[in-house]
Motif scaffolding. Structure first.
Motif, PDB file in Angstrom:
ATOM      1  N   PRO A   1      38.519  37.994  28.417  1.00 14.21           N
ATOM      2  CA  PRO A   1      37.979  38.586  29.646  1.00 14.21           C
ATOM      3  C   PRO A   1      38.933  39.573  30.304  1.00 14.21           C
ATOM      4  O   PRO A   1      40.142  39.493  30.101  1.00 14.21           O
ATOM      5  CB  PRO A   1      37.782  37.373  30.550  1.00 14.21           C
ATOM      6  N   CYS A   2      38.359  40.464  31.112  1.00 13.98           N
ATOM      7  CA  CYS A   2      39.185  41.345  31.934  1.00 13.98           C
ATOM      8  C   CYS A   2      40.110  40.458  32.767  1.00 13.98           C
ATOM      9  O   CYS A   2      41.318  40.599  32.713  1.00 13.98           O
ATOM     10  CB  CYS A   2      38.290  42.204  32.820  1.00 13.98           C
ATOM     11  N   SER A   3      39.515  39.513  33.503  1.00 16.62           N
ATOM     12  CA  SER A   3      40.308  38.627  34.361  1.00 16.62           C
ATOM     13  C   SER A   3      40.066  37.169  34.004  1.00 16.62           C
ATOM     14  O   SER A   3      38.935  36.773  33.713  1.00 16.62           O
ATOM     15  CB  SER A   3      39.883  38.775  35.822  1.00 16.62           C
TER      16      SER A   3
ATOM     17  N   TYR B   1      44.316  36.542  22.312  1.00 14.47           N
ATOM     18  CA  TYR B   1      43.358  36.302  23.396  1.00 14.47           C
ATOM     19  C   TYR B   1      43.930  36.890  24.672  1.00 14.47           C
ATOM     20  O   TYR B   1      45.035  36.541  25.086  1.00 14.47           O
ATOM     21  CB  TYR B   1      43.141  34.801  23.550  1.00 14.47           C
ATOM     22  N   ARG B   2      43.197  37.790  25.307  1.00 12.56           N
ATOM     23  CA  ARG B   2      43.657  38.435  26.530  1.00 12.56           C
ATOM     24  C   ARG B   2      42.987  37.835  27.751  1.00 12.56           C
ATOM     25  O   ARG B   2      41.848  37.347  27.683  1.00 12.56           O
ATOM     26  CB  ARG B   2      43.405  39.944  26.532  1.00 12.56           C
ATOM     27  N   ALA B   3      43.678  37.856  28.888  1.00  7.56           N
ATOM     28  CA  ALA B   3      43.059  37.569  30.180  1.00  7.56           C
ATOM     29  C   ALA B   3      44.021  38.093  31.233  1.00  7.56           C
ATOM     30  O   ALA B   3      45.222  37.821  31.177  1.00  7.56           O
ATOM     31  CB  ALA B   3      42.834  36.072  30.366  1.00  7.56           C
TER      32      ALA B   3
ATOM     33  N   TRP C   1      47.132  38.928  36.876  1.00  6.10           N
ATOM     34  CA  TRP C   1      47.379  39.750  38.069  1.00  6.10           C
ATOM     35  C   TRP C   1      46.601  41.034  37.841  1.00  6.10           C
ATOM     36  O   TRP C   1      46.820  41.741  36.856  1.00  6.10           O
ATOM     37  CB  TRP C   1      48.868  40.073  38.206  1.00  6.10           C
ATOM     38  N   LYS C   2      45.674  41.352  38.715  1.00  4.72           N
ATOM     39  CA  LYS C   2      44.802  42.494  38.486  1.00  4.72           C
ATOM     40  C   LYS C   2      45.140  43.653  39.409  1.00  4.72           C
ATOM     41  O   LYS C   2      45.029  43.529  40.636  1.00  4.72           O
ATOM     42  CB  LYS C   2      43.339  42.092  38.733  1.00  4.72           C
ATOM     43  N   PRO C   3      45.545  44.776  38.849  1.00  6.03           N
ATOM     44  CA  PRO C   3      45.843  45.953  39.673  1.00  6.03           C
ATOM     45  C   PRO C   3      44.540  46.629  40.078  1.00  6.03           C
ATOM     46  O   PRO C   3      43.936  47.334  39.282  1.00  6.03           O
ATOM     47  CB  PRO C   3      46.650  46.844  38.722  1.00  6.03           C
TER      48      PRO C   3
ATOM     49  N   SER D   1      37.067  49.514  26.074  1.00  2.00           N
ATOM     50  CA  SER D   1      36.445  48.976  27.288  1.00  2.00           C
ATOM     51  C   SER D   1      36.795  49.842  28.499  1.00  2.00           C
ATOM     52  O   SER D   1      35.917  50.226  29.272  1.00  2.00           O
ATOM     53  CB  SER D   1      36.919  47.538  27.527  1.00  2.00           C
ATOM     54  N   HIS D   2      38.086  50.146  28.651  1.00  6.59           N
ATOM     55  CA  HIS D   2      38.480  50.949  29.815  1.00  6.59           C
ATOM     56  C   HIS D   2      38.215  52.436  29.612  1.00  6.59           C
ATOM     57  O   HIS D   2      38.089  53.173  30.585  1.00  6.59           O
ATOM     58  CB  HIS D   2      39.936  50.667  30.211  1.00  6.59           C
ATOM     59  N   ILE D   3      38.119  52.883  28.355  1.00  6.07           N
ATOM     60  CA  ILE D   3      37.736  54.288  28.128  1.00  6.07           C
ATOM     61  C   ILE D   3      36.280  54.477  28.556  1.00  6.07           C
ATOM     62  O   ILE D   3      35.956  55.389  29.307  1.00  6.07           O
ATOM     63  CB  ILE D   3      37.920  54.687  26.642  1.00  6.07           C
TER      64      ILE D   3
ATOM     65  N   ILE E   1      39.272  44.671  23.306  1.00  2.26           N
ATOM     66  CA  ILE E   1      37.893  44.736  23.822  1.00  2.26           C
ATOM     67  C   ILE E   1      37.655  43.581  24.800  1.00  2.26           C
ATOM     68  O   ILE E   1      37.788  42.400  24.447  1.00  2.26           O
ATOM     69  CB  ILE E   1      36.877  44.706  22.661  1.00  2.26           C
ATOM     70  N   GLU E   2      37.290  43.923  26.025  1.00  3.74           N
ATOM     71  CA  GLU E   2      37.055  42.887  27.038  1.00  3.74           C
ATOM     72  C   GLU E   2      35.784  42.104  26.718  1.00  3.74           C
ATOM     73  O   GLU E   2      34.718  42.683  26.478  1.00  3.74           O
ATOM     74  CB  GLU E   2      36.955  43.526  28.424  1.00  3.74           C
ATOM     75  N   THR E   3      35.923  40.785  26.747  1.00  2.00           N
ATOM     76  CA  THR E   3      34.856  39.899  26.287  1.00  2.00           C
ATOM     77  C   THR E   3      34.656  38.747  27.268  1.00  2.00           C
ATOM     78  O   THR E   3      35.633  38.105  27.691  1.00  2.00           O
ATOM     79  CB  THR E   3      35.241  39.322  24.897  1.00  2.00           C
TER      80      THR E   3
ATOM     81  N   SER F   1      35.517  41.063  37.525  1.00  2.00           N
ATOM     82  CA  SER F   1      36.034  42.443  37.471  1.00  2.00           C
ATOM     83  C   SER F   1      35.478  43.107  36.208  1.00  2.00           C
ATOM     84  O   SER F   1      35.204  42.428  35.225  1.00  2.00           O
ATOM     85  CB  SER F   1      37.568  42.451  37.446  1.00  2.00           C
ATOM     86  N   ASP F   2      35.307  44.418  36.264  1.00  2.00           N
ATOM     87  CA  ASP F   2      34.855  45.202  35.109  1.00  2.00           C
ATOM     88  C   ASP F   2      33.614  44.633  34.412  1.00  2.00           C
ATOM     89  O   ASP F   2      33.550  44.571  33.166  1.00  2.00           O
ATOM     90  CB  ASP F   2      36.013  45.363  34.103  1.00  2.00           C
ATOM     91  N   ALA F   3      32.603  44.271  35.206  1.00  2.00           N
ATOM     92  CA  ALA F   3      31.400  43.645  34.653  1.00  2.00           C
ATOM     93  C   ALA F   3      30.668  44.555  33.656  1.00  2.00           C
ATOM     94  O   ALA F   3      30.225  44.099  32.603  1.00  2.00           O
ATOM     95  CB  ALA F   3      30.461  43.243  35.784  1.00  2.00           C
ATOM     96  N   ALA F   4      30.563  45.845  33.980  1.00  4.24           N
ATOM     97  CA  ALA F   4      29.712  46.731  33.163  1.00  4.24           C
ATOM     98  C   ALA F   4      30.246  46.948  31.754  1.00  4.24           C
ATOM     99  O   ALA F   4      29.508  47.303  30.842  1.00  4.24           O
ATOM    100  CB  ALA F   4      29.547  48.082  33.866  1.00  4.24           C
ATOM    101  N   GLN F   5      31.539  46.744  31.570  1.00  6.18           N
ATOM    102  CA  GLN F   5      32.117  47.098  30.270  1.00  6.18           C
ATOM    103  C   GLN F   5      32.383  45.904  29.356  1.00  6.18           C
ATOM    104  O   GLN F   5      32.776  46.087  28.218  1.00  6.18           O
ATOM    105  CB  GLN F   5      33.412  47.895  30.478  1.00  6.18           C
ATOM    106  N   GLN F   6      32.158  44.684  29.853  1.00  6.82           N
ATOM    107  CA  GLN F   6      32.490  43.543  29.004  1.00  6.82           C
ATOM    108  C   GLN F   6      31.320  43.213  28.066  1.00  6.82           C
ATOM    109  O   GLN F   6      30.159  43.433  28.404  1.00  6.82           O
ATOM    110  CB  GLN F   6      32.863  42.337  29.869  1.00  6.82           C
TER     111      GLN F   6
HETATM  112 MN    MN Z   1      39.576  45.378  32.943  1.00 10.99          MN
END
Ligand code: MN
Ligand code: PEP
Length: 360
Positions: A25-27, A49-51, A54-56, A202-204, A228-230, A239-244
């Motif tokens: 996930p993004c967060s 596995y990403r998460a 701390w979200k800027p 995802s962020h592009i 890739i945000e999942t 956060s970043d709902a549209a791109q996951q």
């Molecule tokens: Mn994100």
């Protein structure tokens, strides 16, 4: 950075038969969310596995991450699924905590790479670590700033390095959330061909529908991996709902991507060809964009001429342009014949545009 081959030892040692995949996930939102997504990904090709802990966030008042407790959840992910973990660090305190909780890979976000002071602080905090550290491109398309960040880490004795291309901010609206500026990443690869380069579609894109195409372009351009945000419920992500994308969708994307392995001469040929074609596509896109810009300026001139009641065709000016372009073309190996044909076509299109404006 001299012997850039040593920078990719960590990646080569993984002996992957597919691009490196970082997903999650993004967060980190809740313990259940972090673990549920991890379990859905654990038997896939995902390597890390990403998460975000701390979200800027660009604007205050939005969800800024769960903080330290999320690191415990990541530790649990490792225990329960065996997957390696990663998160973003943005200052020395984050680095200290991420190390304490034994996060395997750290990345530096686009909003941190822009600041040499922050990059130096992070490099000092990481001094000599054998963790893998990936540096996202800065938000602005500045290759030196990106390389400078990586060099600061290298000078701090960090050898397991890599870069993440996540696109660049623009004032003008575009179909991308952050425009890729592929040519900048290609230049980056030419400068440091051995430095692992990962694409973050995802962020592009900012939009899950475009993730596949951007990922395929990245692979055609010989990128080493994808981030890739999942999320199991993308639309309700904090956060970043549209791109996951969902884990199922991620697995499908990975199955459908054309991945080139240079196992025989035919495949090597095909791989080189696809790479060069992807570069041509990037340049063609730029040509069209520039021609569009040129026509917009021609339109403005048309408007001026209309207001002043001046003729459209001004041959003195036109001959000047042609003369200059023939010389420019010559220095780039383009024949006079080609320059003449091309500029005649461009000029004709400008005249058509201006005629439309002047005659209504
Ligand atoms: Mn994100
Ligand atoms: C992220 O990966 O969630 C993130 C904040 O990315 P970036 O630094 O590319 O904006």
């Amino acid at each position: 950075m001299k012997n850039t081959k040593e920078l990719r030892t960590w990646l080569d040692a993984m002996n992957l038969t597919h691009p490196l995949v970082i997903a999650g996930p993004c967060s980190a939102e809740t313990e259940e969310q972090v673990l549920k997504i991890a379990h859905e990904l654990k038997d896939s090709d995902v390597n890390y596995y990403r998460a975000g802990i701390w979200k800027p966030r660009t604007r205050p008042g939005m969800f800024e991450g769960v903080g330290e407790i999320g690191l415990r959840w990541l530790k649990k992910v490792k225990q329960e699924t065996g997957m390696k973990t990663c998160t973003e660090v943005a200052n020395a305190a984050h680095v200290k905590l991420a190390m304490e909780y034994d996060v395997d890979l750290l990345w530096i976000g686009a909003r941190s790479t822009v600041s040499p002071f922050i990059m130096q602080e992070i490099a000092d905090a990481l001094q000599g670590t054998d963790k893998i550290v990936l540096v996202k491109n800065p938000v602005n398309p500045d290759l030196s700033l990106w390389l400078g960040g990586i060099e600061r880490l290298y000078k701090a004795g960090i050898k397991n390095l890599g870069a993440i291309h996540r696109g660049f901010s623009t004032y003008e609206k575009s179909k991308y959330r952050n425009i890729p500026e592929w040519q900048l990443a290609i230049e980056f690869q030419n400068k440091f061909p051995d430095l692992p380069l990962i694409c973050d579609p995802s962020h592009i894109t900012g939009n899950r529908e475009m993730i596949f195409d951007v990922s395929q372009t990245a692979l055609d351009l010989n990128y080493d991996g994808l981030m890739i945000e999942t999320h199991f419920d993308p639309d309700n992500a904090w956060s970043d709902a549209a791109q996951q994308v969902t884990p199922t969708k991620l697995i499908k994307i990975m199955e459908d991507l054309k991945i080139k392995k240079e196992t025989n001469t035919e495949a090597a040929y095909q791989s080189s060809l696809d790479n060069l074609r992807a570069q041509i596509n990037v340049v063609d896109g730029q040509l069209i964009e520039l021609l569009g810009k040129r026509m917009k300026v021609a339109d403005q001139i048309g408007q001026l001429k209309k207001d002043k009641n001046v003729a459209i065709l001004q041959s003195k000016r036109w001959n000047e342009i042609l003369g200059n372009m023939i010389l420019e073309g010559e220095s780039r190996g383009l024949s006079e014949e080609f320059i003449l044909k091309m500029f005649k076509a461009i000029h004709q299109e400008s005249i058509n545009h201006q005629e439309k404006i002047i005659n209504g």
